[in-house]
Scaffold this motif. Structure first.
Motif, PDB file in Angstrom:
ATOM      1  N   LEU A  79       0.805  -1.235   0.000  1.00 54.04           N
ATOM      2  CA  LEU A  79       0.000   0.000   0.000  1.00 54.04           C
ATOM      3  C   LEU A  79       0.834   1.280   0.000  1.00 54.04           C
ATOM      4  CD1 LEU A  79      -2.675  -1.115   2.634  1.00 54.04           C
ATOM      5  CD2 LEU A  79      -2.914  -1.129   0.141  1.00 54.04           C
ATOM      6  N   SER A  80       2.123   1.182   0.335  1.00 55.37           N
ATOM      7  CA  SER A  80       3.032   2.345   0.383  1.00 55.37           C
ATOM      8  C   SER A  80       2.471   3.521   1.190  1.00 55.37           C
ATOM      9  CB  SER A  80       3.370   2.822  -1.046  1.00 55.37           C
ATOM     10  OG  SER A  80       3.940   1.783  -1.793  1.00 55.37           O
ATOM     11  N   PRO A  81       2.071   3.288   2.443  1.00 57.13           N
ATOM     12  CA  PRO A  81       1.586   4.398   3.266  1.00 57.13           C
ATOM     13  C   PRO A  81       2.745   5.276   3.733  1.00 57.13           C
ATOM     14  CG  PRO A  81       1.751   2.431   4.608  1.00 57.13           C
ATOM     15  CD  PRO A  81       2.124   2.020   3.202  1.00 57.13           C
ATOM     16  N   THR A  82       2.422   6.466   4.235  1.00 56.17           N
ATOM     17  CA  THR A  82       3.465   7.334   4.787  1.00 56.17           C
ATOM     18  C   THR A  82       3.789   6.938   6.224  1.00 56.17           C
ATOM     19  OG1 THR A  82       1.762   8.929   5.421  1.00 56.17           O
ATOM     20  CG2 THR A  82       2.895   9.293   3.324  1.00 56.17           C
ATOM     21  N   GLN A  83       2.814   6.356   6.932  1.00 58.62           N
ATOM     22  CA  GLN A  83       3.033   5.942   8.320  1.00 58.62           C
ATOM     23  C   GLN A  83       2.216   4.692   8.617  1.00 58.62           C
ATOM     24  OE1 GLN A  83       1.084   8.172  11.383  1.00 58.62           O
ATOM     25  NE2 GLN A  83       2.571   7.666  12.957  1.00 58.62           N
ATOM     26  N   LEU A  84       2.836   3.730   9.291  1.00 61.61           N
ATOM     27  CA  LEU A  84       2.117   2.535   9.726  1.00 61.61           C
ATOM     28  C   LEU A  84       2.557   2.205  11.150  1.00 61.61           C
ATOM     29  CD1 LEU A  84       1.394  -0.610   7.574  1.00 61.61           C
ATOM     30  CD2 LEU A  84       1.728  -0.746  10.039  1.00 61.61           C
ATOM     31  N   VAL A  85       1.590   2.159  12.055  1.00 58.70           N
ATOM     32  CA  VAL A  85       1.870   1.846  13.457  1.00 58.70           C
ATOM     33  C   VAL A  85       1.374   0.439  13.761  1.00 58.70           C
ATOM     34  CG1 VAL A  85       1.410   2.444  15.866  1.00 58.70           C
ATOM     35  CG2 VAL A  85       1.713   4.263  14.164  1.00 58.70           C
ATOM     36  N   GLY A  86       2.269  -0.397  14.285  1.00 62.13           N
ATOM     37  CA  GLY A  86       1.886  -1.726  14.746  1.00 62.13           C
ATOM     38  C   GLY A  86       1.691  -1.676  16.255  1.00 62.13           C
ATOM     39  N   ALA A  87       0.491  -1.990  16.721  1.00 62.26           N
ATOM     40  CA  ALA A  87       0.183  -1.930  18.156  1.00 62.26           C
ATOM     41  C   ALA A  87      -0.060  -3.340  18.691  1.00 62.26           C
ATOM     42  CB  ALA A  87      -1.054  -1.063  18.388  1.00 62.26           C
ATOM     43  N   ASP A  88       0.539  -3.626  19.839  1.00 64.47           N
ATOM     44  CA  ASP A  88       0.373  -4.955  20.430  1.00 64.47           C
ATOM     45  C   ASP A  88       0.669  -4.867  21.918  1.00 64.47           C
ATOM     46  OD1 ASP A  88       0.324  -7.962  18.945  1.00 64.47           O
ATOM     47  OD2 ASP A  88       0.995  -7.952  21.028  1.00 64.47           O
ATOM     48  N   ILE A  89       0.207  -5.872  22.650  1.00 56.41           N
ATOM     49  CA  ILE A  89       0.450  -5.927  24.090  1.00 56.41           C
ATOM     50  C   ILE A  89       1.743  -6.669  24.419  1.00 56.41           C
ATOM     51  CG2 ILE A  89      -0.806  -8.077  24.597  1.00 56.41           C
ATOM     52  CD1 ILE A  89      -2.082  -6.494  26.974  1.00 56.41           C
ATOM     53  N   SER A  90       2.255  -7.438  23.457  1.00 58.93           N
ATOM     54  CA  SER A  90       3.428  -8.288  23.694  1.00 58.93           C
ATOM     55  C   SER A  90       4.704  -7.661  23.141  1.00 58.93           C
ATOM     56  CB  SER A  90       3.221  -9.671  23.064  1.00 58.93           C
ATOM     57  OG  SER A  90       4.425 -10.399  23.041  1.00 58.93           O
ATOM     58  N   GLU A  91       5.585  -7.243  24.033  1.00 64.50           N
ATOM     59  CA  GLU A  91       6.877  -6.691  23.604  1.00 64.50           C
ATOM     60  C   GLU A  91       7.739  -7.775  22.958  1.00 64.50           C
ATOM     61  OE1 GLU A  91       8.010  -3.814  23.236  1.00 64.50           O
ATOM     62  OE2 GLU A  91       7.069  -2.433  24.653  1.00 64.50           O
ATOM     63  N   GLY A  92       7.591  -9.030  23.444  1.00 61.68           N
ATOM     64  CA  GLY A  92       8.365 -10.133  22.870  1.00 61.68           C
ATOM     65  C   GLY A  92       8.082 -10.313  21.387  1.00 61.68           C
ATOM     66  N   MET A  93       6.816 -10.225  21.012  1.00 56.00           N
ATOM     67  CA  MET A  93       6.430 -10.341  19.602  1.00 56.00           C
ATOM     68  C   MET A  93       6.932  -9.130  18.806  1.00 56.00           C
ATOM     69  SD  MET A  93       4.512 -13.202  19.154  1.00 56.00           S
ATOM     70  CE  MET A  93       3.082 -13.068  18.072  1.00 56.00           C
ATOM     71  N   MET A  94       6.738  -7.935  19.364  1.00 57.47           N
ATOM     72  CA  MET A  94       7.113  -6.722  18.634  1.00 57.47           C
ATOM     73  C   MET A  94       8.627  -6.596  18.476  1.00 57.47           C
ATOM     74  SD  MET A  94       4.353  -3.771  19.677  1.00 57.47           S
ATOM     75  CE  MET A  94       4.623  -3.855  21.454  1.00 57.47           C
ATOM     76  N   ASP A  95       9.416  -7.110  19.430  1.00 54.93           N
ATOM     77  CA  ASP A  95      10.872  -7.075  19.289  1.00 54.93           C
ATOM     78  C   ASP A  95      11.311  -7.829  18.031  1.00 54.93           C
ATOM     79  OD1 ASP A  95      11.354  -5.523  21.481  1.00 54.93           O
ATOM     80  OD2 ASP A  95      11.807  -7.192  22.840  1.00 54.93           O
ATOM     81  N   ILE A  96      10.650  -8.958  17.763  1.00 51.93           N
ATOM     82  CA  ILE A  96      10.946  -9.715  16.539  1.00 51.93           C
ATOM     83  C   ILE A  96      10.501  -8.913  15.321  1.00 51.93           C
ATOM     84  CG2 ILE A  96      10.311 -11.793  15.219  1.00 51.93           C
ATOM     85  CD1 ILE A  96      10.216 -13.203  18.049  1.00 51.93           C
ATOM     86  N   GLY A  97       9.353  -8.262  15.424  1.00 47.90           N
ATOM     87  CA  GLY A  97       8.856  -7.396  14.350  1.00 47.90           C
ATOM     88  C   GLY A  97       9.817  -6.265  14.036  1.00 47.90           C
ATOM     89  N   ARG A  98      10.369  -5.652  15.074  1.00 48.83           N
ATOM     90  CA  ARG A  98      11.313  -4.539  14.869  1.00 48.83           C
ATOM     91  C   ARG A  98      12.544  -4.994  14.091  1.00 48.83           C
ATOM     92  NH1 ARG A  98       9.633  -3.547  20.529  1.00 48.83           N
ATOM     93  NH2 ARG A  98       8.247  -1.718  20.489  1.00 48.83           N
ATOM     94  N   LYS A  99      13.030  -6.188  14.405  1.00 52.60           N
ATOM     95  CA  LYS A  99      14.195  -6.726  13.676  1.00 52.60           C
ATOM     96  C   LYS A  99      13.847  -6.945  12.204  1.00 52.60           C
ATOM     97  CE  LYS A  99      16.360  -9.156  17.604  1.00 52.60           C
ATOM     98  NZ  LYS A  99      15.306  -9.410  18.588  1.00 52.60           N
ATOM     99  N   LYS A 100      12.654  -7.492  11.937  1.00 50.75           N
ATOM    100  CA  LYS A 100      12.248  -7.753  10.547  1.00 50.75           C
ATOM    101  C   LYS A 100      12.086  -6.447   9.770  1.00 50.75           C
ATOM    102  CE  LYS A 100       8.670 -10.569  11.381  1.00 50.75           C
ATOM    103  NZ  LYS A 100       7.638 -11.592  11.201  1.00 50.75           N
ATOM    104  N   VAL A 101      11.531  -5.442  10.421  1.00 53.16           N
ATOM    105  CA  VAL A 101      11.339  -4.136   9.780  1.00 53.16           C
ATOM    106  C   VAL A 101      12.697  -3.504   9.452  1.00 53.16           C
ATOM    107  CG1 VAL A 101      10.599  -1.750  10.242  1.00 53.16           C
ATOM    108  CG2 VAL A 101       9.039  -3.654  10.680  1.00 53.16           C
TER     109      VAL A 101
END
Length: 243
Positions: A79-101
Motif C-alpha cells: 500500500l506504500s503508506p506514509t506511516q504505519l503503526v503496529g500496536a500490540d500488548i506483547s513486547e516479545g512479539m514486537m521485538d521480533i517485528g522490529r528486527k524484521k522491519v
C-alpha cells in the motif's frame, strides 16, 4: 460476553495479562509455526486482506494486535503508506517485528507501540485504515476492542480483518476439527514448548463468532457497512468494514 472471551491460555490471572505472557513465551517460534501449520497459505490470506484497502490508498494505517509485524510489513510493501503503526500488548512479539522491519529498511514507515487494544492512546479519527490479522479473537472484550478500532478510524475510513474460523460445510468442518485437535496442538507443543498456547488457540477459533454474526457485531461497534468472505473452505474469514 462472547464465548472466546472466557477462554484463557493458563489457569491463573486476568485474560489480557495471560495473553501477553503467552505471546511473549511463543514469540521466538511464532512465525515458523504459523507458516508451517497453515502450509504457508496464511501469506495469501494476508495479501487478500491488504488488497481490500488498495483502492482507497490509505496513508496512515494502524495494525492492531500486530504481533511480529508480518501483516504490517506486507501492508507497507503493497500500500506504500506514509506511516504505519503496529500496536500490540506483547513486547516479545514486537521485538521480533522490529528486527524484521529493520532488515527490510522500513523503519522510517513502520513503528511498533505497546498498546492495550481495549484502551488505545490515539486520538479520535487518527487513521485512514485499521487492520488486524489473527488477533482479535484474543481480546478479552471484543465489542470494546472493535469500538476502539472504529473510534481511531477517520470517518469514511476502512477496517480490514482476517481471522481463523471454523469451516461450516462437510467434510472440511470435520477434517479441520481433527487437524486442529491433533496436529496443531501437538506440533505447537513440540516447537514452542508451551503446552497451553496452541490448545488455547484451537479453543478460541472454535468459540469465535464468524460470518453474518461477526458483521452484525462490527455494525454494533459503530461501522456503517460490513461484509465478509470465507477463504480456503472457511478455515479463514476476511472482513471489510467502513466507518
Amino acid at each position: 460476553m462472547y464465548q472466546q472471551e472466557t477462554i484463557k491460555p493458563y489457569h491463573e490471572g486476568e485474560k489480557t495479562t495471560q495473553v501477553e505472557q503467552m505471546f511473549d513465551n511463543i514469540a521466538p517460534t511464532y512465525d515458523t509455526l504459523n507458516h508451517r501449520l497453515s502450509w504457508d497459505i496464511d501469506r495469501g490470506w494476508r495479501k487478500k486482506a491488504i488488497r481490500q484497502l488498495a483502492p482507497y490508498q490509505p496513508q496512515r494505517i494502524l495494525d492492531m494486535a500486530t504481533g511480529t509485524g508480518d501483516f504490517a510489513i506486507l501492508a507497507a510493501e503493497i500500500l506504500s503508506p506514509t506511516q504505519l503503526v503496529g500496536a500490540d500488548i506483547s513486547e516479545g512479539m514486537m521485538d521480533i517485528g522490529r528486527k524484521k522491519v529493520a532488515d527490510k529498511g522500513l523503519q522510517d514507515i513502520i513503528s511498533f507501540e505497546k498498546e492495550d487494544c481495549l484502551h488505545l492512546s490515539y486520538a479520535d479519527e487518527t487513521y485512514d485504515a485499521v487492520t488486524a490479522a489473527f488477533g482479535i479473537r484474543n481480546f478479552s472484550d471484543l465489542d470494546q476492542g472493535l469500538k476502539e478500532m472504529c473510534r481511531v478510524l477517520k470517518t469514511g475510513g476502512h477496517l480490514s480483518i482476517v481471522e481463523l474460523t471454523t469451516p461450516v460445510k462437510f467434510p472440511m468442518r470435520q477434517l479441520f476439527h481433527i487437524y486442529s485437535h491433533t496436529v496443531l496442538p501437538i506440533y505447537g507443543r513440540l516447537v514452542s514448548k508451551d503446552t497451553a498456547a496452541y490448545s488455547y488457540l484451537t479453543k478460541t477459533i472454535e468459540a469465535f463468532p464468524q460470518g453474518e454474526q461477526m458483521t452484525e457485531i462490527l455494525k454494533g461497534a459503530g461501522f456503517s457497512e460490513a461484509k465478509f468472505q470465507r477463504l480456503t473452505f472457511g478455515i479463514c474469514t476476511m472482513y471489510f468494514a467502513t466507518k
